[in-house]
Design an enzyme around this catalytic site. Sequence first.
Site, PDB file in Angstrom:
ATOM      1  N   ARG A   4      -1.573  -0.705  -7.802  1.00 40.71           N
ATOM      2  CA  ARG A   4      -0.008  -0.128  -7.881  1.00 40.71           C
ATOM      3  C   ARG A   4       0.044  -0.150  -9.406  1.00 40.71           C
ATOM      4  NH1 ARG A   4       4.000  -2.523  -3.021  1.00 40.71           N
ATOM      5  NH2 ARG A   4       2.317  -3.037  -1.676  1.00 40.71           N
ATOM      6  N   GLU A  64      -3.280  -5.495  -4.700  1.00 44.29           N
ATOM      7  CA  GLU A  64      -2.132  -4.998  -4.887  1.00 44.29           C
ATOM      8  C   GLU A  64      -1.900  -4.609  -6.192  1.00 44.29           C
ATOM      9  OE1 GLU A  64      -0.171  -3.961  -2.609  1.00 44.29           O
ATOM     10  OE2 GLU A  64      -0.893  -5.107  -0.792  1.00 44.29           O
ATOM     11  N   THR A  89      -5.231   4.842  -3.371  1.00 44.64           N
ATOM     12  CA  THR A  89      -4.722   4.286  -1.968  1.00 44.64           C
ATOM     13  C   THR A  89      -3.186   4.106  -2.092  1.00 44.64           C
ATOM     14  OG1 THR A  89      -4.832   3.018   0.174  1.00 44.64           O
ATOM     15  CG2 THR A  89      -5.194   1.870  -1.872  1.00 44.64           C
ATOM     16  N   GLU A 131       1.960   6.718   5.051  1.00 48.95           N
ATOM     17  CA  GLU A 131       0.837   7.311   5.353  1.00 48.95           C
ATOM     18  C   GLU A 131       1.111   8.793   6.068  1.00 48.95           C
ATOM     19  OE1 GLU A 131       1.682   4.199   5.793  1.00 48.95           O
ATOM     20  OE2 GLU A 131       0.147   3.253   4.539  1.00 48.95           O
TER      21      GLU A 131
HETATM   22  C1  DMJ Z   1       0.267   0.559   0.051  1.00 52.76           C
HETATM   23  O1  DMJ Z   1       0.600  -0.102  -0.825  1.00 52.76           O
HETATM   24  C2  DMJ Z   1      -1.028   1.502   0.090  1.00 52.76           C
HETATM   25  O2  DMJ Z   1      -0.894   2.603   0.742  1.00 52.76           O
HETATM   26  C3  DMJ Z   1      -2.036   0.590   1.013  1.00 52.76           C
HETATM   27  O3  DMJ Z   1      -3.074   1.070   1.129  1.00 52.76           O
HETATM   28  C4  DMJ Z   1      -1.539   0.319   2.143  1.00 52.76           C
HETATM   29  N1  DMJ Z   1      -0.121  -0.235   2.334  1.00 52.76           N
HETATM   30  C5  DMJ Z   1       0.838   0.364   1.210  1.00 52.76           C
HETATM   31  C6  DMJ Z   1       1.731   1.538   1.988  1.00 52.76           C
HETATM   32  O4  DMJ Z   1       1.765   1.403   3.337  1.00 52.76           O
END
Ligand code: DMJ
Length: 646
Positions: free
Chosen positions: A281, A277, A634, A545
């Site tokens: 982030r 995380e 991501t 997503e």
């Molecule tokens: C985000 O932290 C990222 O996209 C991760 O890959 C999946 N979960 C959350 C969003 O839903």
Amino acid sequence: MHTPSRQDYVSISFAGQGGGSYNNSKQWRRQSCWRKWKQLSRLQRSLILFILVLLFICGIASYPTVTEHLSGLTEGEQHTDSNSVLRPIVPHVLPEPLKQARPSLPEQTSQKKLSNKRGPPVLQNRLQKKGNTSDTVVEDKASDTKKEGEENGVISWHGAVIDTDKATEGTKDEQNNEDSAANQKGKPSEESGARWLEAVREAFRHAWKGYKDFSWGHDELRPLSKSYSEWFGLGLTLIDALDTMWILGLKEEFEEAKAWVATELTFNKNVDVNLFESTIRILGGLLSTYALTGDTLFLDKAKDIGSRLMPAFNTPSKIPYSDVNIGKGTAHPPRWTSDSTVAEVTSIQLEFRELTRLTKEPQYQAAVAEVMKQVHNLDGKLDGLVPMFINTNNGQFTHQGIYTLGARADSYYEYLLKQWIQGGKKENQLLEDYLQAIEGVKKNLLQKSSPNGLTFVGELSHGQFSPKMDHLVCFLPGTLALGAHNGLPADHMDLAKQLMETCYQMYVQMETGLSPEIVHFNMHQGSTRDIEVKLADRHNLLRPETVESLFYLYRFTKDQKYQRWGYEILQNFNKYTKVSSGGYTSINNVRDPDYTSPRDKMESFFLGETLKYLYLLFSDDPNLINLDQYVFNTEAHPLPIWPSTA
Ligand code: DMJ
């Protein structure tokens, strides 16, 4: 303490009225009352009559409130879908029926002001139409840190505000007329394109206002209790949102956030952070902001956090632990296991590789490449699909036999493709693993629902197929489309389009127009609906997503239906998750527009990802984050695709 005397008792018992013997016959009571009435003076009788009339009038006046209360409860109790699977959520967050509430808090006024000048016209109209039934008051059970103005336990809420029975029904036609671009099949006009972009900026500003007013410098906003929650204590939302502000052109907001990074942000703290995380982030957010702005402040901070995360890789297997103390330089797995999650250890590569490219220090890339190498060679995959856990001692998969594209595995697949793109499409092993995995998805996890034949990605548990799909899986249409754009088979794009439709249906088939966290698809002939939602899965966390995939699909196809779908979703976020005093909140129940049961939390990815992808979706400028120059991590942080000389 006063004890009633015997005499008091006798007098209350009509002693003497019946000569000592108790006579309670109806006739005796009628005669006795009439006699007493006659004994009263005229003035006394008039006074009693006046009081009775007054009580009668009061009773009539309070009748609607009482019936409204009762009917509200009854509706809630009777609300089930056609299959009787869905029952109203237990009112643990909102202890009082919504319709009873009539707020008169300052926020209400400010929201009304907002609705006159902000947001898409459809929403404005709905709010205006509702007029004085605007905001609903909710009590926030989770608020243990309430501030002034909340002592009564009431918080103005602009969400499931609207008396949906009336407002939604009454405004459907209006909506069609007023926002034709969103509701007709044609191309959104240039004007609506610009308006939709502005609507995202407004949403961002509103979210930012909540963050700034109530949680500045903290991790996440709790918009209902007007407070915050800490996860790592590192200003998570602020860092996650930096590049979004840059992309949306919100200069003022960006500058104030940058000043905080420059003066307040320190990683020299005795805190445990989750490796995955904080990488996606914080490290990702800082690296992308550096890539976009060229400001070395962000690169320096990225180097600092990156180097502090490295102890996570000091394990017997070199598969990293889940948690690192960035102040002490120690790392450990979760207390209950020595396993790490497969998605977590395989979705930190884009960031650490970029850090090596920028610093010319090889250890970052080497550490994450080692993980990929090991996972590539491991037994326990099924046609390229990976289990969900990996042991940090022996480096083997654990809990084998369960395969999903959802939680705990999702971004493994995403990062196979994206690392290949980031590195200039040279690392063939990554590509091969990706292509094999997509074939594995087609062979083992892809099915069609009944009655409408929606294509979906289910899960496999020890050979048993489950038609369960997480909202998280909705990253896949976008990733497939990105692959096709980069020369992978055209049928990947066909599948992307089919799955995109399914993810959209996960929104439109819900009463709020917002997707739940998890759905189950019906597969048996004769089903009346494609999608079922279990009670525990009805929440929406403001996840990105679906809008992420809509962005890719629109970029590559230019089919404007994807923009329209995204705009509908934005409207529903505004309608059901927007908090009048600032911010947006996750909700517990997407199936009941009257009773969404807000969770009092704005996830950092709402600013980092959801609003960013919506903005990019509505933009027709392919150079606003050109997908041949940048690859998104991501968490929606764009990182440069490496120049061929790198
Ligand atoms: C985000 O932290 C990222 O996209 C991760 O890959 C999946 N979960 C959350 C969003 O839903």
